[in-house]
Design a protein around this motif. Structure first.
Motif, PDB file in Angstrom:
ATOM      1  N   PRO A  69      25.350  53.137 -15.939  1.00  0.00           N
ATOM      2  CA  PRO A  69      24.713  52.824 -14.480  1.00  0.00           C
ATOM      3  C   PRO A  69      25.785  53.126 -13.487  1.00  0.00           C
ATOM      4  N   THR A  70      25.205  53.750 -12.406  1.00  0.00           N
ATOM      5  CA  THR A  70      26.136  53.839 -11.157  1.00  0.00           C
ATOM      6  C   THR A  70      26.350  52.445 -10.602  1.00  0.00           C
ATOM      7  N   PHE A  71      25.388  51.798 -10.284  1.00  0.00           N
ATOM      8  CA  PHE A  71      25.293  50.296  -9.661  1.00  0.00           C
ATOM      9  C   PHE A  71      24.612  49.403 -10.658  1.00  0.00           C
ATOM     10  N   GLN A 106      16.085  43.125  -6.169  1.00  0.00           N
ATOM     11  CA  GLN A 106      14.785  43.428  -5.439  1.00  0.00           C
ATOM     12  C   GLN A 106      14.937  44.245  -4.021  1.00  0.00           C
ATOM     13  N   ILE A 109      16.647  47.701  -4.086  1.00  0.00           N
ATOM     14  CA  ILE A 109      15.676  48.430  -4.758  1.00  0.00           C
ATOM     15  C   ILE A 109      14.626  49.140  -3.677  1.00  0.00           C
ATOM     16  N   PHE A 113      18.025  51.634  -2.705  1.00  0.00           N
ATOM     17  CA  PHE A 113      19.249  51.866  -3.833  1.00  0.00           C
ATOM     18  C   PHE A 113      18.651  51.658  -5.363  1.00  0.00           C
ATOM     19  N   ASP A 114      19.335  52.473  -5.953  1.00  0.00           N
ATOM     20  CA  ASP A 114      18.760  52.596  -7.278  1.00  0.00           C
ATOM     21  C   ASP A 114      19.362  51.705  -8.229  1.00  0.00           C
ATOM     22  N   MET A 115      19.417  50.542  -8.185  1.00  0.00           N
ATOM     23  CA  MET A 115      20.122  49.407  -8.883  1.00  0.00           C
ATOM     24  C   MET A 115      19.715  49.652 -10.394  1.00  0.00           C
ATOM     25  N   THR A 116      20.647  49.071 -11.283  1.00  0.00           N
ATOM     26  CA  THR A 116      20.205  48.741 -12.623  1.00  0.00           C
ATOM     27  C   THR A 116      20.574  47.226 -12.685  1.00  0.00           C
ATOM     28  N   ILE A 117      19.500  46.642 -13.245  1.00  0.00           N
ATOM     29  CA  ILE A 117      19.607  45.123 -13.634  1.00  0.00           C
ATOM     30  C   ILE A 117      20.075  44.880 -14.908  1.00  0.00           C
TER      31      ILE A 117
END
Ligand SMILES: [Fe+3]
Ligand SMILES: [Fe+3]
Lengths: 279, 129, 279, 129
Positions: A69-71, A106, A109, A113-117
């Motif tokens: 994951p990037t972030f 939340q 996103i 921003f394309d977060m990974t949870i």
């Protein structure tokens, strides 16, 4: 509304963790490294933040090459110290802050921003060494910690600009969280160092000092530094400095520099550390 | 991606862990990461060749691990953060690995660092005393 | 330079896969569903793309709650059909296209999309049912496929606008890939449907038709549809339509609609399908 | 997040799988996902209670699984894509699950769908014939 009251940056060198864990902090080699963190220890005791958002990178501990994951933001209740090949560090389990972590996930996103949870993760020296530097060797860490991992292992990492803007989105997220809590954001990694190949041991104090100056004087300019420049000027692992830009982005325009520490070397690395308070 | 990566290739003694390296080193790195489990470290120490055979890496990668030739492993797609688990299993510090990769005796490398590290004007590789 | 020559959208209903796998396509219930895909089968035979970029969502098959990426691109050599609880579908292994997938990953990350890079993943009905609809039951899929998974399970999913812009970034990425290959991008999921709770079975043909019209007439307006509107107007799983916007974003402004198919129902879902060629 | 999620709560018969639901249903959903492995499906079928005890879910979640009460499972944090693995293990189609959740006999549900589905003007729950 919650508030980010300050940012703290520091290198997160594994040998520093080992020196602490093995009781070597008073040795002549290590003494000047640790001396520069006395101020931070006092500052945290006085400041007593409710939680820390800790920006770090995983060093092939939680994330293999299967999924990068990037972030990635850690939303779990707790995070155990990782076994990086010599057993887990003898430090407390990290207690998370799921409510705020999920809120930031939340909010960022929806802010595109394309977060990974992440709900299950061990944390390596990238996260635990900064906590040790700030808090010594307690039986429990004194506050909740939200891990936010940034890919700087697999190329390309996120741009400095993207990191800086993520910081801004994190500040917006925290300020829309219903509580009166006071949050510190930490940026870790760096400063100049190279761990690989015949160029290992690379250090560039001039670059590092300019970077430390730029945090207060011209963060927009720091956000424009290219990946190439980091590797050329700060060594291949100096790229970790993009994580300091997330911290910087989450702070106000106007800052007070409360403390600065710079020392070469700790193992292979230039140690940098700064405390910046929002004014 | 050519333009982005081309410039990095001019930096001496440095390999960027890009897609090409990552694909090349996939199994080498996954092997190294497996050493995060104590039972795997024990199995590796007990019989390195047998343990390495569990991972479908190339014969040259296999040999580079046996030789602890970190520069070679990096050239073959290894990434230092993954490879560090091999060093840890051997009980070696990151500084020890760095000295190996520079071809410098550990004391010389350590002294170079104490004197401020390899500054941008210094050549790569062993530093003249 | 490679080129995206067309976009194809389709629902990816598991019952459609089951009907195919169990030889029920000629049954009166299923016949009108499958009839609408005859054109696509011919079109693919004529068009012979070198690769497909397939936008889909994982349905709790590859990604559990431990780690939830917003956008994840599959860079592996191959992807096996997932076992979703009744054994894997009897369809060929999916052959990836690591060179192009990595190129897209790198290009979009530098373009400030925070992709997760995946090197090991099984693919579920979300990816395999569209392939079955396009290619029937071959022993090998006729071209390489790059899976791009979008989170629409855990709220919040990415905004429609973010998806649309990711599509644009994918077009830029493909057009900077050194080859003369011709690429088709597929958007899957939708159209209106709800699989959960007392409102299950929700269908909104008017919304669906307007969405199909909007793909050529006003995609910018589609990109502004909120998550709330999707759930209200297209049912809780209608949110999957954001994935069609990635496809649309990767196409030119001017398009030719080559084929459209709409039928209610397939199991719980409104079947929608469209072929759009760049002009 | 209050503003964003509040509006969804007005949609009848619909639960948004937000952070609250996800945290509540973590172990329930991880149990359901475990049924992707045939050996786990066999173990679950052989002794449902024993298998469920492997997962630290709440007694009401545990009972809702035994009862195959999908609406209750969703209320307790279950997500339909995870829960579908329970249905698949039982040999039930997605349409069967949907009919259960609407409280409609399967034929009635199927007929409603053939007639164009539950259109936006129709009430939720069982549809009058
Ligand atoms: Fe680091
Ligand atoms: Fe779907």
């Amino acid at each position: 509304m919650a508030k980010i009251i300050a940012g703290v940056a520091t290198s997160h060198i594994p040998a520093v963790g080992a020196a602490l864990d093995l009781g070597k902090t008073e040795e002549p080699y290590w003494q000047p490294v640790f001396k520069g963190y006395e101020k931070a220890k006092e500052w945290f005791k006085e400041t007593k933040p409710d939680a820390i958002i800790l920006i770090y990178n995983d060093h092939a501990s939680a994330f293999s090459l299967e999924m990068i994951p990037t972030f990635a933001i850690g939303c779990a209740d707790q995070f155990a110290p990782a076994d990086e090949g010599w057993g887990p560090r003898p430090v407390p389990v990290v207690h998370g802050y799921p409510e705020l972590a999920w809120h930031i996930a939340q909010s960022t996103i929806l802010d595109e921003f394309d977060m990974t949870i992440i709900n299950k993760m061990d944390v390596d020296h990238g996260l635990t060494v900064p906590l040790s530097l700030m808090f010594g060797q307690p039986t429990e860490w004194p506050c909740k910690v939200i891990p936010l991992a940034v890919n700087v292992v697999q190329y390309p990492p996120p741009t400095g600009n993207r990191c800086y803007n993520l910081g801004k989105a994190i500040q917006r997220a925290v300020e829309s969280f219903e509580s009166n809590e006071r949050i510190v954001i930490m940026g870790t990694g760096g400063m100049s160092h190279q761990l690989q190949g015949p160029r290992a041991g690379f250090i560039n104090s001039a670059f590092d000092k300019a970077f430390l100056d730029g945090l207060t004087q011209d963060p927009d300019a720091l956000a424009k530094i290219s990946h190439l420049t980091y590797v050329q000027e700060a060594g291949s692992e100096g790229i970790e400095l993009v994580m300091w830009l997330i911290m910087r982005g989450a702070l106000n325009q106007d800052l007070k520099e409360v403390h600065r520490h710079y020392h070469v070397p700790a193992s292979n690395t230039a140690v940098g550390h700064i405390i910046l308070e929002n004014v | 991606m050519e333009n982005y990566y081309d410039a990095f290739k001019k930096i001496p003694g440095t390999v960027i862990f890009d897609a090409t390296q990552s694909r090349l080193g996939y199994h080498l790195n996954m092997f190294a990461m497996s050493l995060m489990k104590n039972e795997n470290r024990q199995a590796f120490k007990a019989d390195e060749v047998a343990y390495l055979n569990r991972f479908p890496m190339s014969p040259v990668q296999h040999q580079a691990v046996l030789d602890r030739d970190y520069n070679k492993m990096i050239g073959l797609g290894g990434n230092i953060y993954f490879l560090a688990k091999i060093g840890a299993t051997d009980g070696h510090s990151f500084q020890k690995l760095a000295s190996l990769m520079t071809g410098m005796p550990e004391d010389d490398y350590r002294n170079m660092m104490i004197q401020g590290g390899r500054n941008p004007t210094m050549p790569i590789g062993p530093v003249e005393k």
